[in-house]
Design an enzyme around this catalytic site. Structure first.
Site, short mmCIF file in Angstrom:
data_model
loop_
_atom_site.label_atom_id
_atom_site.label_comp_id
_atom_site.label_asym_id
_atom_site.label_seq_id
_atom_site.Cartn_x
_atom_site.Cartn_y
_atom_site.Cartn_z
N GLU A 256 0.84 -1.21 0.00
CA GLU A 256 0.00 0.00 0.00
C GLU A 256 0.87 1.24 0.00
O GLU A 256 1.84 1.33 0.75
CB GLU A 256 -0.89 -0.03 1.24
CG GLU A 256 -2.25 0.56 1.03
CD GLU A 256 -3.11 -0.26 0.07
OE1 GLU A 256 -3.17 0.12 -1.11
OE2 GLU A 256 -3.69 -1.26 0.51
N HIS A 257 0.47 2.20 -0.85
CA HIS A 257 1.21 3.46 -1.00
C HIS A 257 2.64 3.21 -1.48
O HIS A 257 3.55 3.99 -1.19
CB HIS A 257 1.20 4.28 0.30
CG HIS A 257 -0.17 4.85 0.59
ND1 HIS A 257 -0.63 5.99 -0.01
CD2 HIS A 257 -1.17 4.40 1.39
CE1 HIS A 257 -1.88 6.23 0.42
NE2 HIS A 257 -2.22 5.28 1.26
N ASP B 215 -4.45 0.67 -9.55
CA ASP B 215 -5.88 0.35 -9.70
C ASP B 215 -6.23 0.03 -11.15
O ASP B 215 -6.93 -0.94 -11.44
CB ASP B 215 -6.74 1.51 -9.19
CG ASP B 215 -6.40 1.89 -7.77
OD1 ASP B 215 -5.74 1.08 -7.08
OD2 ASP B 215 -6.77 2.99 -7.33
N TYR C 27 -3.33 12.22 0.65
CA TYR C 27 -2.62 11.46 -0.39
C TYR C 27 -1.56 12.35 -1.04
O TYR C 27 -0.40 11.96 -1.19
CB TYR C 27 -3.64 10.98 -1.44
CG TYR C 27 -3.14 9.94 -2.40
CD1 TYR C 27 -3.31 8.59 -2.15
CD2 TYR C 27 -2.50 10.31 -3.59
CE1 TYR C 27 -2.86 7.63 -3.04
CE2 TYR C 27 -2.05 9.36 -4.48
CZ TYR C 27 -2.24 8.02 -4.21
OH TYR C 27 -1.80 7.08 -5.10
C1 GLA Z 1 -5.26 4.64 -4.19
C2 GLA Z 1 -4.52 4.97 -5.48
C3 GLA Z 1 -3.51 3.87 -5.82
C4 GLA Z 1 -2.61 3.57 -4.61
C5 GLA Z 1 -3.43 3.36 -3.34
C6 GLA Z 1 -2.59 3.23 -2.12
O1 GLA Z 1 -6.05 3.50 -4.38
O2 GLA Z 1 -5.43 5.09 -6.56
O3 GLA Z 1 -2.76 4.23 -6.95
O4 GLA Z 1 -1.67 4.58 -4.44
O5 GLA Z 1 -4.35 4.43 -3.13
O6 GLA Z 1 -1.82 2.08 -2.17
#
Ligand code: GLA
Length: 394
Positions: A35-36, A173, A223
């Protein structure tokens, strides 16, 4: 779960008065671990879910774009010359943004009539927007007979989200929605864009998703803030390690440990999360391949702790769900999934413990807040493509 494509075809036909040429679909996703890390050029391991978006499309002989959202019962009309001028509903932007990217890259597009519907829960962090974008890329490519490679299509969808919708997301995503496959997770190297399907055997163990129903209000600003903090971490680590670094991905956990006390908070903690999370993804893949799901579960728990304490993108609701999950016998691991500050958690649960898990979470999280439980035992589904393999007429 999974949208009935016949219903979309009928609704599209009713709205536009003509049968569509094609139907496309694309799934939402759940990130299992990593994640991230995507916007830090690192590793991720998401899987598709069996919620999707289905789109009907028909090419026109002009440059008009007529759109219909079946779910909102709203329609919109624009054309390729004024995509940016129109004040669009948000759902329009996901489709118009894809057309915009294709046009910018020099592809000639015929006008189109597009209708769509989806059952990916919206605003829950399961990537409903990426699913719309990937269904749209597939539809435009098909209608215009564009031969665009799969990873390129993913990049087009991500850029549509970044530049037209205005969300500075990474590539995960759209990548999983585009290239995921049933019964597997997708390991993505977000620097080289190499990817590999990792088989998921979900006979004895299930992936369970809990929607906290907490709207991700802080997610957008936090974010962007995290992206900046990581860039600052890259700058400081280049100095401290005495070599040019372009992304946190290039820093080993060992070398980071040697210099981390020279980096001020919270940059230090942000870097620590990303660097250790990349390691956890690699370990998680080994665990999955050796079918050591207990180890995978422990890595999920460690990922959650790191997101909560170092990256600080969790919240009380997500922590409560994960803690309640951890107490259930037969639960192997729990973590928040997606950007954070609300949205969903993901859990690995022994099949015969799923009922206990559901009851425990209902009792400890949903009932006290007067919420209807939204707990999904998920199956994976194929990545973006044509429904029934129907090709657009030449
Ligand atoms: C959101 C963003 C992804 C990713 C996640 C965190 O879903 O769209 O690209 O950065 O957060 O992992």
């Amino acid at each position: 779960m999974a949208i009935d494509s016949k219903r979309v075809r009928e609704a599209g036909t009713r709205h536009f008065g003509v049968e569509p040429d094609i139907l496309t679909r694309a799934p939402g996703r759940v990130n299992l671990i990593g994640e991230h890390t995507d916007y830090n050029a690192g590793f991720v391991l998401p899987a598709t879910v069996d919620f999707d978006v289905v789109m009907s499309a028909r090419a026109r002989d002009d440059n008009k774009l007529l759109l219909y959202s079946i779910d909102y019962d709203q329609s919109a009309e624009t054309d390729y010359a004024r995509l940016h001028e129109d004040r669009h509903f948000l759902w329009v932007k996901y489709v118009a943004g894809v057309a915009d990217q294709l046009l910018r890259r020099g592809y000639a597009l015929r006008g189109a009539e597009i209708a769509f519907s989806g059952d990916v829960p919206r605003g829950s962090g399961l990537s409903s927007s990426a699913a719309v974008e990937m269904a749209a890329v597939t539809a435009f490519c098909e209608m215009n007979h564009l031969d665009i490679a799969p990873v390129e299509r993913v990049k087009i969808a991500q850029k549509a989200e970044n530049e037209f919708v205005g969300v500075p997301c990474g590539i995960m995503d759209q990548f999983i929605s585009g290239l995921g496959a049933a019964d597997s997770a997708l390991f993505i190297d977000c620097r080289s864009y190499d990817y590999r399907h990792v088989p998921l055997d979900l006979s004895d163990t299930k992936i369970v998703i809990c929607d906290s129903q907490k709207k991700r209000s802080l997610a957008a600003s936090a974010y962007a803030q995290r992206c900046k903090e990581c860039a600052e971490g890259v700058r400081r680590l280049s100095e401290l390690l005495g070599r040019p670094i372009e992304a946190l991905r290039e820093v080993e956990a060992g070398e980071f440990a040697n210099v981390e006390d020279q980096i001020p908070s919270p940059i230090r903690e942000r870097c620590r999360h990303v660097i250790t999370e990349n390691d956890r993804v690699l370990q998680a893949i080994d665990a999955l391949e050796l079918n050591k799901l207990e180890v995978f579960g422990e890595l999920m728990n460690a990922s959650h702790a790191s997101l909560r304490d170092d990256y600080e993108v969790s919240c009380e609701e997500l922590n409560t769900i994960c803690e309640a999950g951890n107490q259930v016998e037969g639960e192997l691991g729990s973590r928040m999934t997606g950007a954070g500050f609300g949205g969903c958690t993901v859990h690995l649960v022994k099949t015969d413990a799923v009922e206990d898990f559901r009851n425990a979470l209902t009792r400890q999280y949903y009932a006290p807040r007067d919420l209807e439980p939204t707990i999904y035992v998920c199956a994976s589904s194929p990545g973006a493509g044509l429904v029934d393999g129907v090709q657009a007429p030449a």
